[in-house]
Design an enzyme around this catalytic site. Structure first.
Site, PDB file in Angstrom:
ATOM      1  N   ASN A   9       6.643  -4.831  -6.124  1.00 57.94           N
ATOM      2  CA  ASN A   9       5.758  -5.989  -6.003  1.00 57.94           C
ATOM      3  C   ASN A   9       4.511  -5.708  -6.833  1.00 57.94           C
ATOM      4  O   ASN A   9       3.635  -4.966  -6.398  1.00 57.94           O
ATOM      5  CB  ASN A   9       5.413  -6.189  -4.513  1.00 57.94           C
ATOM      6  CG  ASN A   9       4.388  -7.290  -4.293  1.00 57.94           C
ATOM      7  OD1 ASN A   9       4.069  -8.036  -5.221  1.00 57.94           O
ATOM      8  ND2 ASN A   9       3.878  -7.390  -3.074  1.00 57.94           N
ATOM      9  N   TRP A  10       4.478  -6.305  -8.012  1.00 55.50           N
ATOM     10  CA  TRP A  10       3.351  -6.030  -8.922  1.00 55.50           C
ATOM     11  C   TRP A  10       2.037  -6.619  -8.406  1.00 55.50           C
ATOM     12  O   TRP A  10       0.984  -6.274  -8.902  1.00 55.50           O
ATOM     13  CB  TRP A  10       3.645  -6.604 -10.296  1.00 55.50           C
ATOM     14  CG  TRP A  10       4.642  -5.835 -11.117  1.00 55.50           C
ATOM     15  CD1 TRP A  10       5.510  -4.856 -10.697  1.00 55.50           C
ATOM     16  CD2 TRP A  10       4.868  -5.974 -12.530  1.00 55.50           C
ATOM     17  NE1 TRP A  10       6.246  -4.395 -11.751  1.00 55.50           N
ATOM     18  CE2 TRP A  10       5.882  -5.058 -12.890  1.00 55.50           C
ATOM     19  CE3 TRP A  10       4.320  -6.795 -13.528  1.00 55.50           C
ATOM     20  CZ2 TRP A  10       6.353  -4.948 -14.203  1.00 55.50           C
ATOM     21  CZ3 TRP A  10       4.793  -6.683 -14.836  1.00 55.50           C
ATOM     22  CH2 TRP A  10       5.788  -5.764 -15.159  1.00 55.50           C
ATOM     23  N   LYS A  11       2.135  -7.568  -7.477  1.00 54.97           N
ATOM     24  CA  LYS A  11       0.937  -8.310  -7.020  1.00 54.97           C
ATOM     25  C   LYS A  11       0.229  -8.905  -8.251  1.00 54.97           C
ATOM     26  O   LYS A  11       0.902  -9.260  -9.207  1.00 54.97           O
ATOM     27  CB  LYS A  11       0.029  -7.402  -6.186  1.00 54.97           C
ATOM     28  CG  LYS A  11       0.813  -6.726  -5.047  1.00 54.97           C
ATOM     29  CD  LYS A  11      -0.051  -6.104  -4.003  1.00 54.97           C
ATOM     30  CE  LYS A  11       0.845  -5.488  -2.934  1.00 54.97           C
ATOM     31  NZ  LYS A  11       0.095  -4.994  -1.785  1.00 54.97           N
ATOM     32  N   HIS A  95       4.451 -12.754   2.440  1.00 54.78           N
ATOM     33  CA  HIS A  95       3.711 -11.490   2.300  1.00 54.78           C
ATOM     34  C   HIS A  95       2.409 -11.589   3.088  1.00 54.78           C
ATOM     35  O   HIS A  95       1.770 -12.640   3.124  1.00 54.78           O
ATOM     36  CB  HIS A  95       3.433 -11.201   0.825  1.00 54.78           C
ATOM     37  CG  HIS A  95       2.927  -9.803   0.620  1.00 54.78           C
ATOM     38  ND1 HIS A  95       1.617  -9.455   0.869  1.00 54.78           N
ATOM     39  CD2 HIS A  95       3.561  -8.667   0.248  1.00 54.78           C
ATOM     40  CE1 HIS A  95       1.472  -8.155   0.643  1.00 54.78           C
ATOM     41  NE2 HIS A  95       2.634  -7.655   0.267  1.00 54.78           N
ATOM     42  N   GLU A  97      -0.473 -10.661   2.491  1.00 54.01           N
ATOM     43  CA  GLU A  97      -1.658 -11.088   1.732  1.00 54.01           C
ATOM     44  C   GLU A  97      -1.714 -12.606   1.624  1.00 54.01           C
ATOM     45  O   GLU A  97      -2.797 -13.192   1.593  1.00 54.01           O
ATOM     46  CB  GLU A  97      -1.662 -10.404   0.354  1.00 54.01           C
ATOM     47  CG  GLU A  97      -2.052  -8.933   0.488  1.00 54.01           C
ATOM     48  CD  GLU A  97      -1.483  -8.007  -0.567  1.00 54.01           C
ATOM     49  OE1 GLU A  97      -0.973  -8.485  -1.599  1.00 54.01           O
ATOM     50  OE2 GLU A  97      -1.550  -6.771  -0.342  1.00 54.01           O
ATOM     51  N   GLU A 167       6.709  -4.816   6.740  1.00 54.40           N
ATOM     52  CA  GLU A 167       5.509  -4.267   6.112  1.00 54.40           C
ATOM     53  C   GLU A 167       4.356  -4.300   7.110  1.00 54.40           C
ATOM     54  O   GLU A 167       3.684  -5.328   7.246  1.00 54.40           O
ATOM     55  CB  GLU A 167       5.125  -5.103   4.887  1.00 54.40           C
ATOM     56  CG  GLU A 167       6.141  -5.101   3.771  1.00 54.40           C
ATOM     57  CD  GLU A 167       5.483  -5.366   2.422  1.00 54.40           C
ATOM     58  OE1 GLU A 167       5.658  -4.550   1.529  1.00 54.40           O
ATOM     59  OE2 GLU A 167       4.770  -6.369   2.288  1.00 54.40           O
ATOM     60  N   GLY A 173      -1.309  -0.769   0.943  1.00 57.91           N
ATOM     61  CA  GLY A 173      -2.408  -0.431   0.037  1.00 57.91           C
ATOM     62  C   GLY A 173      -3.420   0.531   0.628  1.00 57.91           C
ATOM     63  O   GLY A 173      -4.503   0.716   0.072  1.00 57.91           O
ATOM     64  N   SER A 212       2.580   1.518   1.406  1.00 56.84           N
ATOM     65  CA  SER A 212       2.254   2.858   0.904  1.00 56.84           C
ATOM     66  C   SER A 212       3.489   3.736   0.671  1.00 56.84           C
ATOM     67  O   SER A 212       3.442   4.946   0.912  1.00 56.84           O
ATOM     68  CB  SER A 212       1.251   3.548   1.837  1.00 56.84           C
ATOM     69  OG  SER A 212       0.032   2.808   1.877  1.00 56.84           O
ATOM     70  N   GLY A 233       4.383  -1.622  -3.614  1.00 56.42           N
ATOM     71  CA  GLY A 233       3.251  -2.246  -4.298  1.00 56.42           C
ATOM     72  C   GLY A 233       2.701  -1.314  -5.368  1.00 56.42           C
ATOM     73  O   GLY A 233       3.241  -1.206  -6.463  1.00 56.42           O
ATOM     74  N   GLY A 234       1.626  -0.618  -5.016  1.00 56.28           N
ATOM     75  CA  GLY A 234       0.905   0.220  -5.982  1.00 56.28           C
ATOM     76  C   GLY A 234       1.788   1.119  -6.829  1.00 56.28           C
ATOM     77  O   GLY A 234       1.623   1.194  -8.057  1.00 56.28           O
TER      78      GLY A 234
HETATM   79  P1  PGA Z   1       1.687  -0.895  -1.246  1.00 57.94           P
HETATM   80  O1  PGA Z   1       2.048  -2.460  -1.096  1.00 57.94           O
HETATM   81  O2  PGA Z   1       2.958  -0.187  -1.630  1.00 57.94           O
HETATM   82  O3  PGA Z   1       0.649  -0.855  -2.351  1.00 57.94           O
HETATM   83  O4  PGA Z   1       1.156  -0.433   0.067  1.00 57.94           O
HETATM   84  C1  PGA Z   1       3.248  -2.866  -0.527  1.00 57.94           C
HETATM   85  C2  PGA Z   1       3.310  -4.374  -0.501  1.00 57.94           C
HETATM   86  O5  PGA Z   1       2.310  -5.023  -0.208  1.00 57.94           O
HETATM   87  O6  PGA Z   1       4.383  -4.972  -0.759  1.00 57.94           O
END
Ligand code: PGA
Length: 252
Positions: A9-11, A95, A97, A167, A173, A212, A233-234
């Site tokens: 997930n590049w966000k 998600h 967010e 999640e 994050g 994470s 994500g990251g």
């Molecule tokens: P993260 O994000 O790996 O940076 O914690 C995961 C996500 O939000 O899909």
């Protein structure tokens, strides 16, 4: 036997100039991972570029959201058919967010999941509790409420055309992943809930863990019986890390 999927997930990251190096490395790495599927979930403007680099590779791609509507006067929204035009296989829905920043409620998330399935996409449906909810002992009631909305709207048969992602919001994050025991407990409970409606669908459902995930913790998490991959994500923004997570999933 469920296959493992590692989805990046590049966000809201990436650039037209910077993306090709990452996409090419991921495509090359995907070719070496026979037993694990890879996907990248990129911002809408980069879908065409992503397709041009990944077409013909074994890495799939998709978007981070999709409209619940098929088309029309919905400013700023993107339909499942449009994502299909760009070769997407996946669309993330729900998600945390988006739930937090855009006020997306369970009903809308479920409607988006339905629009994705009906449009021929595989929704990656995210569920997860906040730290407050966990500390109040409400983890399972919260993720069940989020799951049930989707299950009720799609019906259990169409759940077979989705991927679920657990999640925990407090793990996203933050560098603080759920412990393997915490993750496995929720994954097993989610699977059991779907299995209660239809055993075949529940036992075949891919349930990803997100929050994470990095090379250092991937092997342990991916080795758990009800964890079928990761939503990353990251660590999906660095090809080496992302592919190391894929390799850990292959070994697990
Ligand atoms: P993260 O994000 O790996 O940076 O914690 C995961 C996500 O939000 O899909």
């Amino acid at each position: 036997m469920r296959n493992k999927l590692i989805a990046g997930n590049w966000k809201m990251h990436g650039s037209l100039v910077g993306n090709p190096a990452l996409l090419q490395s991921v495509a090359a790495g995907a070719a070496t991972l026979a037993t694990v599927s890879l996907a990248v979930l990129v911002p809408f403007p980069y879908l065409a570029q992503t397709r041009s680099h990944l077409e013909g590779s074994s890495c799939a791609w998709g978007a981070q959201d999709v409209s619940d509507q098929p088309g029309g006067a919905f400013t700023g929204e993107v339909s499942a058919a449009m994502l299909q035009d760009f070769g997407c296989r996946y669309a993330v829905v729900g998600h945390s967010e988006r739930r937090a920043r855009h006020g997306e409620q369970d009903g809308l998330v479920a409607a988006k999941a339905l629009a994705a399935v009906e449009g021929g996409l595989t929704p990656i449906v995210c569920v997860g509790e906040t730290l407050e909810e966990r500390e109040a002992g409400n983890t399972l009631p919260v993720v069940f409420r989020q799951l049930d909305a989707v299950l009720d709207t799609l019906g259990v048969r169409r759940m077979a055309r989705t991927v679920l992602a657990y999640e925990p919001v407090w793990a996203i994050g933050t560098g603080r992943s759920a412990t393997p025991a915490q993750a496995q407990e929720v994954h097993a409970a989610l699977r059991q809930r779907v299995s209660a409606a239809d055993w075949v669908v529940g036992s075949g459902l891919q349930i990803l863990y997100g929050g994470s995930v990095k090379p250092a913790n991937a092997l342990e998490l991916m080795g758990l019986p009800d964890i079928d991959g990761a939503l990353v994500g990251g660590a999906s923004l660095a090809a080496d890390d992302f592919l190391d997570i894929g390799r850990a999933a292959a070994r697990a």
